[in-house]
Write an enzyme that holds these catalytic residues in place. Structure first.
Site, short mmCIF file in Angstrom:
data_model
loop_
_atom_site.label_atom_id
_atom_site.label_comp_id
_atom_site.label_asym_id
_atom_site.label_seq_id
_atom_site.Cartn_x
_atom_site.Cartn_y
_atom_site.Cartn_z
N SER A 231 -2.79 5.91 -5.87
CA SER A 231 -4.17 6.31 -6.16
C SER A 231 -4.55 7.57 -5.38
O SER A 231 -5.71 7.96 -5.36
CB SER A 231 -5.12 5.16 -5.81
OG SER A 231 -5.07 4.86 -4.42
N GLU B 51 0.80 -1.23 0.00
CA GLU B 51 0.00 0.00 0.00
C GLU B 51 0.84 1.29 0.00
O GLU B 51 0.47 2.26 -0.65
CB GLU B 51 -0.94 0.02 1.21
CG GLU B 51 -2.05 -1.03 1.19
CD GLU B 51 -3.09 -0.83 0.08
OE1 GLU B 51 -3.05 0.18 -0.65
OE2 GLU B 51 -3.94 -1.74 -0.07
CO CO Z 1 -5.31 -1.32 -1.42
#
Ligand code: CO
Ligand code: PHE
Length: 297
Positions: A214, A195
């Site tokens: 993201s 992550e």
């Molecule tokens: Co994720």
């Protein structure tokens, strides 16, 4: 058959009870009424509205601008190959491309799934992708991972064969950790690598963590802010370190390459779990004696 169905219902109830407890009685956002035994659903691509595709395009364009010089090479190359800038992708199409590259497939899920279900998917080289997209008001921040985070953030990395093998091993390792009381430690590993991981490249520091890739703000922050610590990746150090889920990270761990991530996580973790059980975890912003915070150039 009955035993299985019953088991599954029990597990499902358990799962929602835990979610409610963890998030103050809140429930999950997705529609779990049509899941199969593995929590898989149909993506139902035709049900996305033109507004949702437009929102995806806006999210995509913002991130695409931030990617050059910040994301690692495999992310940039795979993103091009995936060709997903025009709207919410059809999972089946991307899954076929991915399967050709590394033997992974994508499966659609309503949102978060129970730990053991998630790990079973990873262990079988299936990556669960949430089907729903955030609302426009949530452009910058979402509480649960949506299709933009899951797809844009995670899928491109799975085109790298070493990372792909690593994530499968992670799935198997996590199933094992559940039996050894090691899951919280392994969750920290996932957090600080898959992550929020950083990676060295000949051209400088780059991002490979999906949570950063993201995110509109953290991608620049993690590479150039003086605030966070950037420490060399060390399995045991990572597994001792607490993390924040509602702010930028206070520490990032930096790998030299994906081979290091693969090799360093290959040994049997059983003794590590045993050792760490009696140690206090470290706060997210800890710099221990003798540790060096990587200097930015
Ligand atoms: Co994720
Ligand atoms: N090597 C770990 C173990 O034996 C499993 C693992 C592999 C965990 C890769 C994370 C990533 O438990």
């Amino acid at each position: 058959m009955n035993a299985n169905v019953l088991d599954m219902n029990l597990n499902t109830d358990d799962f929602f009870a835990t979610v409610a407890e963890k998030s103050d009685g809140a429930s999950l956002r997705g529609d779990y009424s049509k899941i199969d035994a593995r929590y898989v659903v149909k993506q139902d691509w035709d049900a996305y509205t033109p507004e949702q595709h437009a929102l995806w395009r806006r999210l995509y364009q913002r991130q695409a601008k931030l990617i050059p010089g910040r994301a690692c090479d495999v992310f940039i190359e795979s993103l091009e190959l995936l060709n997903i800038g025009d709207g919410i992708p059809r999972f089946e199409e991307s899954s076929a491309l991915l399967f050709k590259a590394t033997g992974w497939t994508l499966v659609a899920v309503p949102g978060l799934v129970p730990d053991h279900v998630f790990f079973e998917h990873l262990a079988s080289r299936r990556f669960p992708v949430t089907v729903w997209l955030r609302d426009p008001e949530e452009f910058d921040y979402i509480v649960e991972p949506d299709v933009f985070h899951d797809f844009f953030g995670h899928v491109p990395l799975l085109f790298n064969p070493i990372f792909a093998d690593h994530l499968q091993d992670y799935g198997k390792g996590a199933l094992k950790a559940m039996k050894l009381d090691g899951l919280s430690m392994l969750a920290r590993l996932y957090w600080y690598t898959v992550e929020f991981g950083l990676i060295q490249s000949p051209e400088g520091l780059r991002v490979y963590g999906a949570g950063i890739l993201s995110s509109g703000g953290e991608i620049e922050h993690c590479l150039s802010s003086k605030a966070p610590l950037r420490l060399p990746f060390d399995v045991e150090r990572v597994m001792r370190t607490l993390y924040k889920i509602d702010s930028y990270q206070e520490t990032y761990f930096v790998i030299n390459d994906f081979k290091q991530l693969f090799d360093d996580t290959a040994p049997d973790f059983t003794p590590i779990y045993a050792r760490l059980k009696d140690l206090q975890p470290l706060a997210a912003n800890t710099l221990l004696d003798g540790e060096t915070n990587l200097q930015l150039k």
